[in-house]
Design a protein around this motif. Structure first.
Motif, PDB file in Angstrom:
ATOM      1  N   ALA A   1       8.656  21.429  -0.062  1.00 57.58           N
ATOM      2  CA  ALA A   1       8.334  20.440   0.973  1.00 57.58           C
ATOM      3  C   ALA A   1       6.972  19.802   0.709  1.00 57.58           C
ATOM      4  CB  ALA A   1       8.362  21.100   2.351  1.00 57.58           C
ATOM      5  N   ASP A   2       5.989  20.619   0.319  1.00 56.18           N
ATOM      6  CA  ASP A   2       4.647  20.083   0.027  1.00 56.18           C
ATOM      7  C   ASP A   2       4.684  19.136  -1.171  1.00 56.18           C
ATOM      8  OD1 ASP A   2       3.613  21.524   2.125  1.00 56.18           O
ATOM      9  OD2 ASP A   2       2.859  23.171   0.882  1.00 56.18           O
ATOM     10  N   TRP A   3       5.489  19.466  -2.177  1.00 50.64           N
ATOM     11  CA  TRP A   3       5.618  18.577  -3.335  1.00 50.64           C
ATOM     12  C   TRP A   3       6.170  17.211  -2.908  1.00 50.64           C
ATOM     13  CZ3 TRP A   3       8.131  22.488  -7.253  1.00 50.64           C
ATOM     14  CH2 TRP A   3       7.113  23.127  -7.987  1.00 50.64           C
ATOM     15  N   ILE A   4       7.190  17.230  -2.048  1.00 50.96           N
ATOM     16  CA  ILE A   4       7.788  15.960  -1.617  1.00 50.96           C
ATOM     17  C   ILE A   4       6.804  15.149  -0.798  1.00 50.96           C
ATOM     18  CG2 ILE A   4       9.638  14.961  -0.217  1.00 50.96           C
ATOM     19  CD1 ILE A   4      11.410  17.306  -1.079  1.00 50.96           C
TER      20      ILE A   4
ATOM     21  N   GLY B   1       5.325  11.499  -1.971  1.00 55.56           N
ATOM     22  CA  GLY B   1       5.361  10.291  -1.164  1.00 55.56           C
ATOM     23  C   GLY B   1       3.986   9.705  -0.946  1.00 55.56           C
ATOM     24  N   GLU B   2       3.033  10.532  -0.548  1.00 59.77           N
ATOM     25  CA  GLU B   2       1.692  10.026  -0.230  1.00 59.77           C
ATOM     26  C   GLU B   2       0.998   9.455  -1.454  1.00 59.77           C
ATOM     27  OE1 GLU B   2       0.560  12.803   3.630  1.00 59.77           O
ATOM     28  OE2 GLU B   2      -0.152  13.415   1.643  1.00 59.77           O
ATOM     29  N   ALA B   3       1.278  10.005  -2.641  1.00 65.14           N
ATOM     30  CA  ALA B   3       0.642   9.496  -3.861  1.00 65.14           C
ATOM     31  C   ALA B   3       1.262   8.189  -4.332  1.00 65.14           C
ATOM     32  CB  ALA B   3       0.751  10.547  -4.959  1.00 65.14           C
TER      33      ALA B   3
ATOM     34  N   TYR C   1      11.577  20.098   7.115  1.00 67.54           N
ATOM     35  CA  TYR C   1      12.035  18.729   7.327  1.00 67.54           C
ATOM     36  C   TYR C   1      10.926  17.755   6.960  1.00 67.54           C
ATOM     37  CZ  TYR C   1      14.072  14.628   9.584  1.00 67.54           C
ATOM     38  OH  TYR C   1      14.592  13.377   9.825  1.00 67.54           O
ATOM     39  N   VAL C   2      11.261  16.788   6.119  1.00 67.25           N
ATOM     40  CA  VAL C   2      10.290  15.808   5.633  1.00 67.25           C
ATOM     41  C   VAL C   2      10.810  14.406   5.931  1.00 67.25           C
ATOM     42  CG1 VAL C   2       9.026  14.924   3.635  1.00 67.25           C
ATOM     43  CG2 VAL C   2       9.593  17.364   3.769  1.00 67.25           C
TER      44      VAL C   2
ATOM     45  N   VAL D   1      13.379  23.927  -9.802  1.00 63.06           N
ATOM     46  CA  VAL D   1      14.683  23.440 -10.249  1.00 63.06           C
ATOM     47  C   VAL D   1      15.254  22.456  -9.237  1.00 63.06           C
ATOM     48  CG1 VAL D   1      16.994  24.112 -10.987  1.00 63.06           C
ATOM     49  CG2 VAL D   1      15.067  25.631 -11.443  1.00 63.06           C
ATOM     50  N   LEU D   2      15.130  22.778  -7.951  1.00 61.98           N
ATOM     51  CA  LEU D   2      15.587  21.866  -6.900  1.00 61.98           C
ATOM     52  C   LEU D   2      14.849  20.530  -6.962  1.00 61.98           C
ATOM     53  CD1 LEU D   2      16.017  24.180  -3.779  1.00 61.98           C
ATOM     54  CD2 LEU D   2      17.697  22.528  -4.573  1.00 61.98           C
ATOM     55  N   PHE D   3      13.541  20.589  -7.218  1.00 64.66           N
ATOM     56  CA  PHE D   3      12.739  19.376  -7.325  1.00 64.66           C
ATOM     57  C   PHE D   3      13.238  18.514  -8.484  1.00 64.66           C
ATOM     58  CE2 PHE D   3       8.342  17.375  -7.831  1.00 64.66           C
ATOM     59  CZ  PHE D   3       8.423  16.663  -6.649  1.00 64.66           C
ATOM     60  N   GLY D   4      13.553  19.173  -9.603  1.00 66.17           N
ATOM     61  CA  GLY D   4      14.095  18.447 -10.745  1.00 66.17           C
ATOM     62  C   GLY D   4      15.470  17.883 -10.472  1.00 66.17           C
ATOM     63  N   ALA D   5      16.297  18.650  -9.745  1.00 67.30           N
ATOM     64  CA  ALA D   5      17.654  18.196  -9.454  1.00 67.30           C
ATOM     65  C   ALA D   5      17.657  16.972  -8.554  1.00 67.30           C
ATOM     66  CB  ALA D   5      18.453  19.329  -8.816  1.00 67.30           C
ATOM     67  N   VAL D   6      16.801  16.970  -7.522  1.00 67.74           N
ATOM     68  CA  VAL D   6      16.771  15.801  -6.642  1.00 67.74           C
ATOM     69  C   VAL D   6      16.207  14.589  -7.373  1.00 67.74           C
ATOM     70  CG1 VAL D   6      14.499  16.202  -5.582  1.00 67.74           C
ATOM     71  CG2 VAL D   6      16.284  15.050  -4.289  1.00 67.74           C
ATOM     72  N   ALA D   7      15.280  14.826  -8.303  1.00 63.47           N
ATOM     73  CA  ALA D   7      14.789  13.716  -9.130  1.00 63.47           C
ATOM     74  C   ALA D   7      15.915  13.173  -9.998  1.00 63.47           C
ATOM     75  CB  ALA D   7      13.623  14.179  -9.996  1.00 63.47           C
ATOM     76  N   GLY D   8      16.743  14.088 -10.537  1.00 59.98           N
ATOM     77  CA  GLY D   8      17.837  13.673 -11.407  1.00 59.98           C
ATOM     78  C   GLY D   8      18.912  12.878 -10.697  1.00 59.98           C
ATOM     79  N   THR D   9      19.070  13.069  -9.395  1.00 62.35           N
ATOM     80  CA  THR D   9      20.087  12.308  -8.655  1.00 62.35           C
ATOM     81  C   THR D   9      19.699  10.836  -8.514  1.00 62.35           C
ATOM     82  OG1 THR D   9      19.084  12.727  -6.481  1.00 62.35           O
ATOM     83  CG2 THR D   9      20.684  14.352  -7.305  1.00 62.35           C
ATOM     84  N   GLY D  10      18.393  10.530  -8.572  1.00 63.59           N
ATOM     85  CA  GLY D  10      17.940   9.148  -8.391  1.00 63.59           C
ATOM     86  C   GLY D  10      18.021   8.673  -6.953  1.00 63.59           C
TER      87      GLY D  10
END
Length: 506
Positions: A23-26, A30-32, A55-56, A165-174
């Motif tokens: 959640a902190d990564w997301i 966004g903020e960056a 929830y973000v 891995v989840l962070f990479g997977a959501v990035a991969g979905t576009g």
């Protein structure tokens, strides 16, 4: 996504899986990159009775300025109003679908397919696991897009945690309006475990674009007899190939393998001897043979103190624990086992005559009971603790002379006799009798309660005889599996008029 609405992301993760980090990564992502971000979390009551929901919401800062103010962002996800759902485990994906967070018109669901079983699944008398394929089917039907693979395994393979891995997977979905470089920069800004996290991120990114996992049952490959190194094992495999139907052979091979590991090849030969008797019954019912083979292997490999000690002192277990806790070369690992053997379990391990004498004795029994009132901690990572359990495991060769072996062997023979007798009435009834073995499992109090329910059920089978329909026995077995105290079973027996002696019921 609607430019006037924030991007809404729900994360369902269990304790220790890095849901908060994700959640902190997301939020940082966004903020960056020009978004206003807000995150909240609703913790579950325990690691496996309720996951934490993070929830973000992300809203474009430029859009907010154009609208003349700051957006009002929600504190929790609402059914039918979530764009992306990320789940660290398959059951959590099922929970998200059940809550209505996943909808076919808008939600991208990203989930690991591995399972961490719930307490209710583990304590069930029978197989309490939720059906894996049903969970996948419901999630597939509920989501606009469903991305899934075993993220726990990918994380382990890359020396990281599932959140990366989840962070990479959501990035991969576009599905989110950010580039891969922007995702990776977020991990680098975190500054902790960057190398491993980036590696796991990359694996997740690649897997998200790979074909979805096909959940086909794995076909058990029958190992050719000529490939086994041990001549006794080769003889076992050759006998299975020669004497039993091809469709049943995978189960028999697995059962024989289990019993060779549990005791020795001669014990596996006894297993095949018993199954040959079932194979020779009139009609040669394949289902009856297969179910008897499955449950006979489980019963013949009953859990006793020798088996527990053997499993706890295997080299593979130490390697697995080191891998799970990620022990470094300069670290020491301590493994403490809580042992609480009861008098009955001690007597069961002894030679049958000695065990029976101790159970009936006066002073010797009281002395042993005094020393078993409280459990003790055995450090298997220490020389003394390891040698203690290793010596106990060495009693494997004496198992056939033990009190427990004689008791279980008698019960198994009685069960097989009941299967044979039932097959003369109805092969389907015999199959239901074979499946009643599911009640007998574990050790200690769990074993005693299951055995008590099993014996109650077998007594009803004996008294009912030809009057008992297969569906009725299945109903009684389900009642026994639903309540280890036996109250539901007794209620079902009374309702079906099977609790009274046969002469009264006639």
């Amino acid at each position: 996504m609607n430019a006037k609405q924030p991007i809404k992301i729900a994360i369902l993760a269990m304790g220790g899986e890095g849901g908060g980090v994700l959640a902190d990564w997301i939020v940082d992502l966004g903020e960056a990159n020009g978004y206003i971000a807000q995150t909240t979390s609703v913790p579950g009551v325990a690691q496996r009775t309720g996951a934490t929901i993070y929830y973000v919401e992300l809203f474009p800062a430029e859009q907010a300025r154009a609208d003349g103010g700051r957006p009002i962002l929600a504190l929790m996800p609402l059914p039918g109003d979530v764009d992306v759902v990320l789940c660290s485990e398959l059951m959590e994906a099922g929970r998200a679908v059940q809550r209505g967070l996943v909808t076919p018109d808008r939600t991208t669901l990203v989930s690991s397919t591995h399972r961490v079983y719930a307490i209710a699944e583990k304590i069930a008398m029978g197989d309490g696991r939720a059906d894996h394929n049903n969970l996948l089917a419901h999630a597939e039907g509920a989501a606009r897009r469903f991305v899934r693979f075993d993220m726990a395994q990918v994380a382990e393979d890359n020396g990281s945690v599932i959140s990366a891995v989840l962070f990479g997977a959501v990035a991969g979905t576009g599905v989110l309006p950010f580039s891969r470089a922007q995702f990776e920069s977020t991990i680098e800004r975190g500054g902790v475990g960057v190398k491993a996290s980036l590696k796991a991120f990359g694996a997740g990114f690649a897997q998200a674009n790979a074909p979805a996992e096909t959940e086909q049952p794995q076909a058990a490959a029958l190992r050719p007899a000529g490939t086994a190194r041990d001549p006794q094992v080769r003889a076992l495999l050759a006998r299975i190939e020669k004497d039993f139907p091809v469709a049943a052979q995978p189960v028999l091979v697995e059962g024989a393998r289990r019993l060779v590991d549990y005791q020795d090849p001669a014990y596996a030969q006894l297993y095949l001897d018993r199954l040959a008797r079932i194979q020779q019954l009139p009609g040669g019912d394949l289902q009856l043979l297969t179910e008897t083979a499955r449950h006979l292997a489980l019963w013949m490999s009953y859990e006793d103190t020798v088996r527990v000690a053997e499993l706890k002192t295997r080299a593979g277990r130490f390697d697995r624990v080191r891998s799970e806790v990620r022990v470094q070369q300069d670290q020491l690992l301590a493994i403490n086992e809580f042992m609480h053997p009861r008098l009955q379990e001690i007597c069961d391990t002894l030679p049958a005559g000695l065990g029976r004498w101790l159970l009936r004795s006066g002073l010797p029994r009281r002395v042993v009971e005094h020393f078993t009132k409280e459990g003790r901690v055995v450090a298997t990572s220490s020389l003394g603790g390891f040698l203690l359990l290793y010596t106990l495991a060495g009693m494997k060769g004496w198992r056939r002379a033990s009190l427990r072996y004689q008791a279980e062997n008698g019960r198994i023979e009685d069960w097989l006799e009941r299967i044979v007798a039932a097959s003369a009435l109805n092969p389907q009834l015999a199959t239901e009798v074979a499946q009643c073995q599911r009640l007998v499992k574990g050790y200690g109090d769990t074993h005693e309660r299951g055995l008590r329910n099993y014996e109650t059920l077998m007594d009803a089978v004996r008294r009912a005889g030809a009057r008992l329909a297969p569906a009725t026995l299945r109903e009684l077995r389900d009642a026994a599996l639903a309540d280890e105290a036996g109250k539901k079973l007794q209620g079902a027996l009374q309702r079906l008029a099977l609790d009274a002696p046969l002469q009264q019921a006639a």
